[in-house]
Design a protein around this motif. Sequence first.
Motif, mmCIF file in Angstrom:
data_model
loop_
_atom_site.group_PDB
_atom_site.id
_atom_site.type_symbol
_atom_site.label_atom_id
_atom_site.label_comp_id
_atom_site.label_asym_id
_atom_site.label_seq_id
_atom_site.Cartn_x
_atom_site.Cartn_y
_atom_site.Cartn_z
ATOM 1 N N PHE A 14 7.464 -2.282 3.997
ATOM 2 C CA PHE A 14 6.270 -1.719 3.656
ATOM 3 C C PHE A 14 5.500 -1.061 4.715
ATOM 4 C CE2 PHE A 14 4.104 -5.058 6.277
ATOM 5 C CZ PHE A 14 5.076 -6.053 6.656
ATOM 6 N N LYS A 32 2.905 -21.034 1.013
ATOM 7 C CA LYS A 32 2.317 -20.223 -0.192
ATOM 8 C C LYS A 32 2.594 -21.046 -1.565
ATOM 9 C CE LYS A 32 1.232 -16.514 2.196
ATOM 10 N NZ LYS A 32 -0.302 -15.797 2.494
ATOM 11 N N ARG A 40 8.567 -20.380 0.357
ATOM 12 C CA ARG A 40 7.583 -20.443 1.584
ATOM 13 C C ARG A 40 6.621 -21.409 1.644
ATOM 14 N NH1 ARG A 40 4.418 -15.130 4.034
ATOM 15 N NH2 ARG A 40 2.968 -16.586 5.053
ATOM 16 N N GLN A 88 2.340 -0.046 7.154
ATOM 17 C CA GLN A 88 1.108 -0.472 7.914
ATOM 18 C C GLN A 88 0.389 0.485 8.362
ATOM 19 O OE1 GLN A 88 2.726 -3.423 10.791
ATOM 20 N NE2 GLN A 88 1.825 -5.164 9.620
ATOM 21 N N ARG A 91 -0.650 -2.303 0.011
ATOM 22 C CA ARG A 91 -1.566 -3.366 -0.887
ATOM 23 C C ARG A 91 -2.964 -2.558 -0.864
ATOM 24 N NH1 ARG A 91 -0.904 -9.208 2.065
ATOM 25 N NH2 ARG A 91 0.998 -9.345 1.891
ATOM 26 N N GLU A 139 10.846 -11.235 4.189
ATOM 27 C CA GLU A 139 10.232 -12.100 3.386
ATOM 28 C C GLU A 139 11.167 -13.255 2.494
ATOM 29 O OE1 GLU A 139 6.699 -12.756 3.413
ATOM 30 O OE2 GLU A 139 6.067 -10.844 4.449
ATOM 31 N N PHE A 147 2.718 -5.822 -3.663
ATOM 32 C CA PHE A 147 1.898 -6.981 -2.505
ATOM 33 C C PHE A 147 2.868 -7.406 -1.472
ATOM 34 C CE2 PHE A 147 -0.274 -10.457 -1.282
ATOM 35 C CZ PHE A 147 -1.287 -10.115 -0.903
ATOM 36 N N ARG A 148 3.890 -8.156 -1.674
ATOM 37 C CA ARG A 148 4.683 -8.583 -0.675
ATOM 38 C C ARG A 148 6.415 -8.081 -0.852
ATOM 39 N NH1 ARG A 148 3.441 -12.158 2.580
ATOM 40 N NH2 ARG A 148 1.773 -13.235 1.463
ATOM 41 N N MET A 149 6.370 -7.153 0.221
ATOM 42 C CA MET A 149 7.708 -6.521 0.193
ATOM 43 C C MET A 149 8.564 -6.834 1.387
ATOM 44 S SD MET A 149 6.923 -2.958 -1.491
ATOM 45 C CE MET A 149 5.748 -2.287 -0.510
ATOM 46 N N GLU A 153 -5.162 -11.173 0.781
ATOM 47 C CA GLU A 153 -5.259 -10.446 1.775
ATOM 48 C C GLU A 153 -4.931 -8.984 1.721
ATOM 49 O OE1 GLU A 153 -3.491 -12.065 5.592
ATOM 50 O OE2 GLU A 153 -3.607 -10.143 6.316
ATOM 51 N N VAL A 154 -5.840 -8.152 2.364
ATOM 52 C CA VAL A 154 -5.199 -6.663 2.150
ATOM 53 C C VAL A 154 -5.480 -5.973 3.481
ATOM 54 C CG1 VAL A 154 -5.594 -6.115 -0.158
ATOM 55 C CG2 VAL A 154 -7.578 -5.947 1.386
ATOM 56 N N GLU A 155 -6.101 -6.748 4.563
ATOM 57 C CA GLU A 155 -6.370 -6.295 5.944
ATOM 58 C C GLU A 155 -6.741 -7.383 6.717
ATOM 59 O OE1 GLU A 155 -8.302 -2.729 6.463
ATOM 60 O OE2 GLU A 155 -8.625 -2.867 8.598
ATOM 61 N N GLY A 213 -2.295 -3.120 5.167
ATOM 62 C CA GLY A 213 -0.889 -2.759 4.625
ATOM 63 C C GLY A 213 -1.348 -1.435 3.654
ATOM 64 N N ALA A 218 -5.596 -4.226 11.175
ATOM 65 C CA ALA A 218 -4.112 -4.501 10.486
ATOM 66 C C ALA A 218 -4.208 -4.372 8.895
ATOM 67 C CB ALA A 218 -3.211 -5.469 10.991
ATOM 68 N N ARG A 237 10.032 -6.781 7.177
ATOM 69 C CA ARG A 237 10.165 -8.501 7.296
ATOM 70 C C ARG A 237 10.913 -9.105 5.787
ATOM 71 N NH1 ARG A 237 3.676 -9.722 8.039
ATOM 72 N NH2 ARG A 237 3.233 -8.321 9.833
HETATM 73 P P1 ATP Z 1 0.438 -12.313 4.846
HETATM 74 O O1 ATP Z 1 -0.178 -13.764 5.278
HETATM 75 O O2 ATP Z 1 0.202 -12.090 3.452
HETATM 76 O O3 ATP Z 1 2.081 -12.700 5.014
HETATM 77 P P2 ATP Z 1 0.182 -11.392 7.190
HETATM 78 O O4 ATP Z 1 -1.078 -12.068 7.897
HETATM 79 O O5 ATP Z 1 1.612 -11.684 7.832
HETATM 80 O O6 ATP Z 1 0.161 -11.214 5.769
HETATM 81 P P3 ATP Z 1 -0.238 -9.337 9.204
HETATM 82 O O7 ATP Z 1 1.148 -9.394 9.847
HETATM 83 O O8 ATP Z 1 -1.745 -9.148 9.379
HETATM 84 O O9 ATP Z 1 -0.193 -9.906 7.767
HETATM 85 O O10 ATP Z 1 -0.231 -7.403 8.422
HETATM 86 C C1 ATP Z 1 -1.167 -6.785 8.405
HETATM 87 C C2 ATP Z 1 -1.401 -6.363 6.885
HETATM 88 O O11 ATP Z 1 -0.002 -5.747 6.772
HETATM 89 C C3 ATP Z 1 -1.555 -7.221 5.737
HETATM 90 O O12 ATP Z 1 -3.144 -7.498 5.731
HETATM 91 C C4 ATP Z 1 -0.950 -6.575 4.582
HETATM 92 O O13 ATP Z 1 -2.033 -5.990 3.949
HETATM 93 C C5 ATP Z 1 0.275 -5.967 5.220
HETATM 94 N N1 ATP Z 1 1.394 -6.894 4.889
HETATM 95 C C6 ATP Z 1 1.851 -7.856 5.496
HETATM 96 N N2 ATP Z 1 3.080 -8.308 5.011
HETATM 97 C C7 ATP Z 1 3.263 -7.510 4.035
HETATM 98 C C8 ATP Z 1 4.495 -7.483 3.032
HETATM 99 N N3 ATP Z 1 5.338 -8.232 3.261
HETATM 100 N N4 ATP Z 1 4.498 -6.573 1.958
HETATM 101 C C9 ATP Z 1 3.269 -5.667 2.078
HETATM 102 N N5 ATP Z 1 2.326 -5.700 2.738
HETATM 103 C C10 ATP Z 1 2.200 -6.618 3.783
#
Ligand code: ATP
Length: 453
Positions: free
Chosen positions: A193, A102, A99, A195, A323, A180, A188-190, A261-263, A320, A318, A178
């Motif tokens: 997941f 990142k 990506r 929300q 997370r 990903e 952390f990134r699954m 990011e966590v929220e 996670g 929002a 998603r």
């Molecule tokens: P990122 O930039 O890390 O991809 P995002 O900005 O796309 O996240 P949001 O769409 O705002 O995330 O989703 C809200 C919350 O959901 C995020 O703050 C995160 O805690 C959680 N989240 C998002 N994508 C994932 C994921 N792939 N795995 C676990 N938690 C996730």
Amino acid sequence: MPAKTINDIVALCKRRGFIFTGSEIYGGLGGAYDYGPYGVELMRNIRNAWWNAMVYSRNDVEGLDAAQISNRLMWKYSGHEGGFSDPLVECKKCGARMRQDKMADPTKCDNCGSTDITEPRAYQLMMGLSIGAMADGAINAYLRPETATTTYVNFKNVLDARPHKLPFGIAQIGKAFRNEISPRGFVFRMREFEQAEMQYFVRPDTDEQYFEMWRDARMAWWIDVLGIPAAHLRFTPHEKLAHYAKAAVDIEYEFPDGFAEVEGIHNRQDFDLGSHTKAQNEFKISANVMDNKDSTVKLSYSDPQTGENFIPYVIETAMGVNRAMLAVMHNAYTEEELPDGKSRLVLKLRPKLAPVKAAVIPLARNVPELLDIATNIENDLRRLAIGRIELENSGNIGKNYRRHDEIGTPVCITVDHQTLEDATVTLRLRDTMEQRRIKIDDVPRAVLDIING
Ligand code: ATP
């Protein structure tokens, strides 16, 4: 003490039954994890703490649990089908896919360092489904990539069932999916997941005030309820705003590799309710299910006093949940030197979040008199309905304390031979390892006090 790494947390999660690799015995599946006996409890406690703050403690937020599979058109008109993508690049030398936003250095492959990299292309993150016998393999539904859209489309349903004046909110906790490009960082990134999201509907001219209110309320929750020290949390405003957003800020936690990011808290203006109002009208007219334009459903709000009809603005929070759990475990993970030169690992969780609330431990294994008393205490504690209570009948007190320290059990109650004489037991506290004798009758009260802090 050595710095705690994510690998320490991964090892603890596996050893003590918090989190396992998904599909493990068949080689796993990237971005999917299974939550074991203590993981489900910790997740449930975090969810409950969130619901408690966002729904039960207020009179202006309703709950919702929408379906995870949803009509393709909903995601077309929400803008996700065309626009919910990440920039994918491929290394021409080693084939790694990354990506772009990142990457450590977007001009060099993260894997082999080569600079021979493809141009980015938009990679669709939603998981398409083909459901029903007539589908013939074509995508006609999606697994939702967020809960938010499934809340917006229920705006009118909820408001009809529970009339509210603005501002009011709808809270939802649930799975999101998603595809990903590179799942990483353990949970952390699954790809699957959870929300916990809340959409707060406000009058357009009050959006800035409620954005600030929720931004501050959410940060306070991380500190006061999850027990994360303020020094390990920070706000990071988005540098580049999405086209529909007026303001957006992330709450970040300091993980071993740095803040992440966590929220997110977002001012989405009237973008979502507005686009679904417009889209469904077009849809209904073109599908001939509605011949009268005026009778289509609007996701708008009518002010009962002034009679004004308008589309509210949305302030979204929002989070996670996975997370949040990772941050909570990382923050609680403590290795301590003991006075006798040994060390111990202890998960210093807030008692309300602990997977097991109390353990009852007979000093010796299978001694009927001790076991009877322990079972009675266990039953008394179960009646408090405070969560999971465990009885340990292995006779190895040291090992039991070690295990309960590692899973974060706030208090152990030990039944020994003195108990048979004077009806007292030992209460052993997790954080201080302090031991004191109390009467059996006083155990439920003492445990309640510990759990309620
Ligand atoms: P990122 O930039 O890390 O991809 P995002 O900005 O796309 O996240 P949001 O769409 O705002 O995330 O989703 C809200 C919350 O959901 C995020 O703050 C995160 O805690 C959680 N989240 C998002 N994508 C994932 C994921 N792939 N795995 C676990 N938690 C996730």
